[in-house]
Design an enzyme around this catalytic site. Structure first.
Site, PDB file in Angstrom:
ATOM      1  N   ASP A 129     -12.845  36.772  59.177  1.00  0.00           N
ATOM      2  CA  ASP A 129     -12.584  35.611  60.007  1.00  0.00           C
ATOM      3  C   ASP A 129     -11.394  35.714  61.239  1.00  0.00           C
ATOM      4  O   ASP A 129     -11.619  35.287  62.342  1.00  0.00           O
ATOM      5  CB  ASP A 129     -12.296  34.235  59.140  1.00  0.00           C
ATOM      6  CG  ASP A 129     -13.151  33.626  58.693  1.00  0.00           C
ATOM      7  OD1 ASP A 129     -14.332  33.185  59.323  1.00  0.00           O
ATOM      8  OD2 ASP A 129     -13.142  33.233  57.470  1.00  0.00           O
ATOM      9  N   GLU A 138      -5.818  33.328  59.438  1.00  0.00           N
ATOM     10  CA  GLU A 138      -7.163  33.782  59.996  1.00  0.00           C
ATOM     11  C   GLU A 138      -7.517  33.543  61.401  1.00  0.00           C
ATOM     12  O   GLU A 138      -8.712  33.637  61.601  1.00  0.00           O
ATOM     13  CB  GLU A 138      -8.345  33.310  59.094  1.00  0.00           C
ATOM     14  CG  GLU A 138      -8.187  33.262  57.493  1.00  0.00           C
ATOM     15  CD  GLU A 138      -9.245  32.529  56.753  1.00  0.00           C
ATOM     16  OE1 GLU A 138     -10.265  32.919  56.385  1.00  0.00           O
ATOM     17  OE2 GLU A 138      -8.757  31.598  56.546  1.00  0.00           O
ATOM     18  N   ARG A 159      -9.020  30.811  45.031  1.00  0.00           N
ATOM     19  CA  ARG A 159      -9.184  30.521  46.537  1.00  0.00           C
ATOM     20  C   ARG A 159     -10.029  29.100  46.639  1.00  0.00           C
ATOM     21  O   ARG A 159     -11.052  28.991  46.229  1.00  0.00           O
ATOM     22  CB  ARG A 159      -9.875  31.330  47.409  1.00  0.00           C
ATOM     23  CG  ARG A 159     -10.011  30.883  48.934  1.00  0.00           C
ATOM     24  CD  ARG A 159     -10.078  32.016  49.820  1.00  0.00           C
ATOM     25  NE  ARG A 159     -11.827  32.263  49.801  1.00  0.00           N
ATOM     26  CZ  ARG A 159     -12.308  33.135  50.542  1.00  0.00           C
ATOM     27  NH1 ARG A 159     -11.568  33.505  51.835  1.00  0.00           N
ATOM     28  NH2 ARG A 159     -13.564  33.322  50.573  1.00  0.00           N
ATOM     29  N   HIS A 188     -16.113  30.237  49.768  1.00  0.00           N
ATOM     30  CA  HIS A 188     -17.607  30.788  49.965  1.00  0.00           C
ATOM     31  C   HIS A 188     -18.209  31.187  48.597  1.00  0.00           C
ATOM     32  O   HIS A 188     -19.536  31.433  48.834  1.00  0.00           O
ATOM     33  CB  HIS A 188     -17.297  32.162  50.937  1.00  0.00           C
ATOM     34  CG  HIS A 188     -17.100  31.686  52.337  1.00  0.00           C
ATOM     35  ND1 HIS A 188     -17.342  30.723  53.215  1.00  0.00           N
ATOM     36  CD2 HIS A 188     -15.658  32.280  52.956  1.00  0.00           C
ATOM     37  CE1 HIS A 188     -16.748  30.761  54.208  1.00  0.00           C
ATOM     38  NE2 HIS A 188     -15.619  31.665  53.973  1.00  0.00           N
TER      39      HIS A 188
END
Length: 255
Positions: free
Chosen positions: A177, A151, A72, A47
């Site tokens: 999430d 998630e 990540r 993100h």
């Protein structure tokens, strides 16, 4: 740097590591987060605005600042997992690992034979670790950590199978999430009762399996609560919101 305690060693000693969260592809900002005293800095390619080039430069900046180095990757980005490890990441977090097959593919990219099929070429990684290439090879499978993100309800249901995959060192919970998927999109509430119950189940199973566990924390209170549950990699402090907040505070003092 070779004498410094590794991230893996800290988790094996049941130490808590608080990681700052970097979404900005700016090495000086990543270094500043490290120098501020965070135990680690996580560079977010899912993100955040990071790409392969900023990962390369920011991992070096984090090392210069004295913090542990985590990346990540994007969803399904197992090729990037190997590249992040080669660039010097001490741990890689993979989002949306929903099954043992997902976990196996991720672990395969992270670990050298015979555990996986990561190809050879950690020139930069060995430099940042302060190791020779043979020393890096001897330690990488145990010291470069693979964290599978949990998630979804599917991931929670498959957790035992995911934890049993050789090469998966731990799990990382994304409560935002998880709240969306548990509620079938009805609510974004990382503090819901359903998320709390899932988090308690995840940590209980993960520690029983001898694996490590991390948690994305929205508030300082979340950090304390997750640590009390047994989570040891705690993410808190994202660069962009912190910078925005500091500028707002500066302007407010001028009013």
């Amino acid at each position: 740097m070779a004498d410094r305690k590794t991230l893996a060693a800290r988790f094996k000693a049941d130490e808590t590591v608080v990681t700052a969260w970097s979404v900005l592809p700016a090495p000086v900002v990543a270094e500043a987060m490290a120098r501020a005293g965070f135990g680690a800095v996580t560079l977010d390619m899912q993100h955040g605005i990071h790409d392969a080039g900023s990962i390369r430069d920011c991992l070096a900046a984090v090392a210069l600042g004295g913090a542990h180095r985590i990346v990540r990757i994007p969803v399904g980005g197992n090729a990037m997992a190997s590249r992040a490890a080669d660039a010097g990441a001490e741990a890689v977090i993979a989002p949306m690992i929903n099954s043992a097959d997902d976990a196996k593919a991720f672990a395969d990219a992270m670990k050298y034979p015979p555990l996986g099929s990561r190809s050879w070429g950690p020139v930069r990684a060995s430099m940042l670790a302060g190791q020779t290439m043979p020393e890096y090879l001897a330690s990488a499978n145990s010291e470069v950590l693979a964290f599978a993100m949990i998630e979804t309800p599917e991931a929670v249901a498959a957790l035992d199978d995911i934890l049993a995959v050789p090469g998966i060192d731990g799990v990382f919970v994304g409560p935002g999430d998880l709240s969306l998927t548990l509620s079938k999109g009805a609510a974004l509430n990382p503090h819901s009762e359903a998320v709390r119950e899932a988090a308690e189940l995840i940590i209980r199973k993960t520690r029983a399996a001898g694996r490590f566990a991390g948690y994305f924390c929205m508030t300082p209170e979340d950090v304390k609560a997750a640590e009390a549950m047994g989570y040891r990699l705690l993410a808190h402090g994202m660069d962009l919101p912190v910078i925005q907040g500091a500028f707002r505070d500066t302007l407010a003092r001028l009013a």
